[in-house]
Motif scaffolding. Structure first.
Motif, PDB file in Angstrom:
ATOM      1  N   GLN A  83      12.769   3.138   8.157  1.00 13.50           N
ATOM      2  CA  GLN A  83      11.697   2.167   8.017  1.00 13.50           C
ATOM      3  C   GLN A  83      11.482   1.403   9.337  1.00 13.50           C
ATOM      4  OE1 GLN A  83      11.607  -0.221   4.404  1.00 13.50           O
ATOM      5  NE2 GLN A  83      13.292   0.983   3.558  1.00 13.50           N
ATOM      6  N   TRP A  84      10.203   1.133   9.620  1.00 17.13           N
ATOM      7  CA  TRP A  84       9.824   0.386  10.814  1.00 17.13           C
ATOM      8  C   TRP A  84       9.101  -0.887  10.406  1.00 17.13           C
ATOM      9  CZ3 TRP A  84      10.974   1.755  15.863  1.00 17.13           C
ATOM     10  CH2 TRP A  84      11.493   3.033  16.043  1.00 17.13           C
ATOM     11  N   GLY A  85       9.218  -1.912  11.258  1.00 14.52           N
ATOM     12  CA  GLY A  85       8.532  -3.164  10.982  1.00 14.52           C
ATOM     13  C   GLY A  85       8.025  -3.815  12.261  1.00 14.52           C
ATOM     14  N   ILE A  86       6.876  -4.492  12.155  1.00 10.20           N
ATOM     15  CA  ILE A  86       6.295  -5.242  13.263  1.00 10.20           C
ATOM     16  C   ILE A  86       6.024  -6.660  12.764  1.00 10.20           C
ATOM     17  CG2 ILE A  86       4.365  -5.404  14.891  1.00 10.20           C
ATOM     18  CD1 ILE A  86       3.959  -2.402  14.566  1.00 10.20           C
ATOM     19  N   THR A  87       6.421  -7.672  13.550  1.00 12.56           N
ATOM     20  CA  THR A  87       6.285  -9.061  13.109  1.00 12.56           C
ATOM     21  C   THR A  87       5.704  -9.934  14.216  1.00 12.56           C
ATOM     22  OG1 THR A  87       8.548  -9.604  13.806  1.00 12.56           O
ATOM     23  CG2 THR A  87       8.236  -8.885  11.517  1.00 12.56           C
ATOM     24  N   PHE A 134       0.848  -1.178   0.000  1.00 16.58           N
ATOM     25  CA  PHE A 134       0.000   0.000   0.000  1.00 16.58           C
ATOM     26  C   PHE A 134       0.895   1.244   0.000  1.00 16.58           C
ATOM     27  CE2 PHE A 134      -2.455  -3.355   1.925  1.00 16.58           C
ATOM     28  CZ  PHE A 134      -3.724  -3.202   1.373  1.00 16.58           C
ATOM     29  N   LYS A 135       0.305   2.385  -0.100  1.00 12.18           N
ATOM     30  CA  LYS A 135       1.080   3.616  -0.073  1.00 12.18           C
ATOM     31  C   LYS A 135       1.599   3.858   1.348  1.00 12.18           C
ATOM     32  CE  LYS A 135       0.944   8.490  -1.431  1.00 12.18           C
ATOM     33  NZ  LYS A 135       0.104   9.587  -1.975  1.00 12.18           N
ATOM     34  N   GLY A 136       2.895   3.707   1.513  1.00 17.55           N
ATOM     35  CA  GLY A 136       3.521   3.964   2.801  1.00 17.55           C
ATOM     36  C   GLY A 136       3.722   2.748   3.678  1.00 17.55           C
ATOM     37  N   PHE A 137       3.132   1.600   3.300  1.00 17.48           N
ATOM     38  CA  PHE A 137       3.355   0.405   4.120  1.00 17.48           C
ATOM     39  C   PHE A 137       3.061  -0.853   3.306  1.00 17.48           C
ATOM     40  CE2 PHE A 137      -1.103   1.358   4.635  1.00 17.48           C
ATOM     41  CZ  PHE A 137      -1.723   0.122   4.738  1.00 17.48           C
ATOM     42  N   MET A 138       3.578  -1.980   3.801  1.00 17.81           N
ATOM     43  CA  MET A 138       3.368  -3.293   3.186  1.00 17.81           C
ATOM     44  C   MET A 138       2.887  -4.259   4.260  1.00 17.81           C
ATOM     45  SD  MET A 138       6.832  -3.649   0.885  1.00 17.81           S
ATOM     46  CE  MET A 138       6.385  -5.316   0.404  1.00 17.81           C
ATOM     47  N   ILE A 139       2.048  -5.213   3.863  1.00 18.55           N
ATOM     48  CA  ILE A 139       1.586  -6.221   4.813  1.00 18.55           C
ATOM     49  C   ILE A 139       1.886  -7.617   4.280  1.00 18.55           C
ATOM     50  CG2 ILE A 139      -0.263  -4.757   5.722  1.00 18.55           C
ATOM     51  CD1 ILE A 139      -2.223  -6.475   4.058  1.00 18.55           C
ATOM     52  N   GLN A 140       2.076  -8.535   5.198  1.00 17.81           N
ATOM     53  CA  GLN A 140       2.226  -9.959   4.879  1.00 17.81           C
ATOM     54  C   GLN A 140       1.503 -10.744   5.957  1.00 17.81           C
ATOM     55  OE1 GLN A 140       4.628 -12.103   6.937  1.00 17.81           O
ATOM     56  NE2 GLN A 140       3.465 -13.795   6.052  1.00 17.81           N
ATOM     57  N   VAL A 150      -1.211 -25.498  14.031  1.00 20.06           N
ATOM     58  CA  VAL A 150      -1.460 -24.350  13.165  1.00 20.06           C
ATOM     59  C   VAL A 150      -0.428 -23.274  13.492  1.00 20.06           C
ATOM     60  CG1 VAL A 150      -3.107 -22.574  12.480  1.00 20.06           C
ATOM     61  CG2 VAL A 150      -3.915 -24.875  13.074  1.00 20.06           C
ATOM     62  N   PHE A 151       0.204 -22.716  12.441  1.00 13.78           N
ATOM     63  CA  PHE A 151       1.280 -21.742  12.634  1.00 13.78           C
ATOM     64  C   PHE A 151       0.993 -20.476  11.818  1.00 13.78           C
ATOM     65  CE2 PHE A 151       3.059 -25.992  13.064  1.00 13.78           C
ATOM     66  CZ  PHE A 151       3.603 -25.918  14.334  1.00 13.78           C
ATOM     67  N   PRO A 152       0.451 -19.447  12.471  1.00 14.69           N
ATOM     68  CA  PRO A 152       0.219 -18.182  11.772  1.00 14.69           C
ATOM     69  C   PRO A 152       1.466 -17.298  11.796  1.00 14.69           C
ATOM     70  CG  PRO A 152      -0.684 -18.072  13.981  1.00 14.69           C
ATOM     71  CD  PRO A 152      -0.107 -19.456  13.832  1.00 14.69           C
ATOM     72  N   SER A 153       1.531 -16.364  10.870  1.00 13.90           N
ATOM     73  CA  SER A 153       2.596 -15.356  10.859  1.00 13.90           C
ATOM     74  C   SER A 153       2.050 -14.089  10.214  1.00 13.90           C
ATOM     75  CB  SER A 153       3.829 -15.843  10.089  1.00 13.90           C
ATOM     76  OG  SER A 153       3.533 -16.006   8.716  1.00 13.90           O
ATOM     77  N   ALA A 154       2.610 -12.947  10.627  1.00 15.13           N
ATOM     78  CA  ALA A 154       2.164 -11.678  10.071  1.00 15.13           C
ATOM     79  C   ALA A 154       3.274 -10.653  10.203  1.00 15.13           C
ATOM     80  CB  ALA A 154       0.901 -11.189  10.780  1.00 15.13           C
ATOM     81  N   ALA A 155       3.310  -9.708   9.283  1.00 20.32           N
ATOM     82  CA  ALA A 155       4.304  -8.636   9.324  1.00 20.32           C
ATOM     83  C   ALA A 155       3.742  -7.410   8.634  1.00 20.32           C
ATOM     84  CB  ALA A 155       5.601  -9.072   8.656  1.00 20.32           C
ATOM     85  N   ILE A 156       4.131  -6.256   9.149  1.00 21.86           N
ATOM     86  CA  ILE A 156       3.780  -4.994   8.512  1.00 21.86           C
ATOM     87  C   ILE A 156       5.026  -4.108   8.501  1.00 21.86           C
ATOM     88  CG2 ILE A 156       2.878  -4.073  10.695  1.00 21.86           C
ATOM     89  CD1 ILE A 156       0.925  -2.393   8.977  1.00 21.86           C
ATOM     90  N   THR A 157       5.319  -3.534   7.347  1.00 19.12           N
ATOM     91  CA  THR A 157       6.486  -2.670   7.182  1.00 19.12           C
ATOM     92  C   THR A 157       6.036  -1.277   6.787  1.00 19.12           C
ATOM     93  OG1 THR A 157       7.824  -4.559   6.442  1.00 19.12           O
ATOM     94  CG2 THR A 157       8.676  -2.364   5.960  1.00 19.12           C
ATOM     95  N   PHE A 158       6.475  -0.279   7.570  1.00 21.40           N
ATOM     96  CA  PHE A 158       6.148   1.117   7.279  1.00 21.40           C
ATOM     97  C   PHE A 158       7.326   1.741   6.534  1.00 21.40           C
ATOM     98  CE2 PHE A 158       3.892  -0.108  11.119  1.00 21.40           C
ATOM     99  CZ  PHE A 158       2.595   0.280  10.827  1.00 21.40           C
TER     100      PHE A 158
END
Length: 294
Positions: free
Chosen positions: A106-110, A50-56, A91-99
């Motif tokens: 740049q900042w990231g949360i995982t 997205f504009k300004g950030f990415m998600i996974q 079950v193994f979930p994962s998620a990340a967001i990069t600003f």
């Protein structure tokens, strides 16, 4: 959007024999250990910018089926026959967001959940004799360990990397010494939990003929378990840190040099063993010859 599946089979067959002659006494120890494991896994993963950030975001489902069978003879306990059989779904979930609105900062949360399965030999109840008084024995009740990890990270000017991470480990593996009669038994067991808070900094630098890379890591860990009996309680906290640095020098006329070093502070390993500090320094010198071909 990505998705996939994987099926894996492992079949091992280990045949161990030892004959010892001590004076007029002959002892025989033997063990046949077979282990079969089947893992069926499927995953779905989604990425979007997205504009300004990415998600996974993703999820992996695993079905594990295993069976181990151990038979043999030991000098301590005679003939034995033991089996371990398991089947479970995880079950193994994962998620990340990069600003990344500002590429220079740049900042990231995982978040992620993962599994570590026991080594096959750690499930084998055969008593391997290390010496006359110490034996290594597997544990058929050893469970996998699971880690939930949460992190926040920052990358500044593509060089300075910092990360703060928290992990909660359930059923963490540990090697515990125990007493059985006149002998000592070393056996892998599950501690109830381990909590870890870690902070890491890394930075590369280069100026003309000199460059270096450095990494500093600090962590606080807490181990908890209760095996009963009052004195068989684990409740430990430890703060550790480590430092690594690599230096490179271009000396001219085909010569380059390198100097690197590591220091690890005293720690507690797997909640049951204390370790002293460890450090070392490496140095190297190189010269190219034959016009850079050698």
């Amino acid at each position: 959007l990505g998705y996939g599946a994987k099926i894996g089979f492992v079949n091992t067959d280990n045949d161990f024999n030892r004959n010892s002659v001590e004076g007029s006494k002959i002892t025989n120890e033997s063990n046949v250990f077979t282990f079969n494991e089947n893992i069926n896994a499927g995953y779905v993963n989604y990425n979007r910018a997205f504009k300004g950030f990415m998600i996974q975001a993703g999820i992996r489902v695993e079905n594990t089926n295993s069976k181990g069978h151990s038979t043999g003879v030991t000098s301590a306990s005679g003939y034995f026959d033991s089996s371990v059989k398991r089947s479970y779904v995880d079950v193994f979930p994962s998620a990340a967001i990069t600003f990344n609105k500002n590429p220079m900062n740049q900042w990231g949360i995982t978040f992620s959940r993962r599994i570590d399965r026991p080594a096959y030999q750690d499930l084998n109840p055969f008593e391997f004799r290390l010496n006359d008084y110490t034996y290594m024995k597997g544990n058929t009740q050893l469970r996998p360990q699971y880690t939930n990890s949460y992190g926040i990270s920052n990358t500044y000017k593509y060089k300075l990397n910092t990360r703060l991470n928290y992990s909660h480990v359930k059923d963490i593996f540990t090697l515990l010494p125990d007493i059985s009669g006149s002998k000592s038994l070393l056996t892998k067991k599950n501690l109830a939990t381990q909590d870890i808070i870690a902070f890491n900094i890394s930075y590369p630098y280069q100026y003309k003929w000199y460059s270096f890379f450095t990494n500093i890591n600090t962590s606080w860990s807490k181990y908890k378990a209760d095996f009963g009996g009052g004195s068989r309680v684990v409740n430990l906290e430890v703060f550790t840190y480590s430092f690594f640095m690599q230096n490179s020098f271009k000396l001219g006329k085909g010569f380059t040099a390198e100097l690197s070093g590591v220091y690890n502070s005293p720690s507690i390993w797997q909640g049951s063993f204390k370790s002293k500090s460890i450090y070392f320094v490496d140095a190297g010198l190189q010269k190219t010859i034959l016009k850079g071909k050698g």
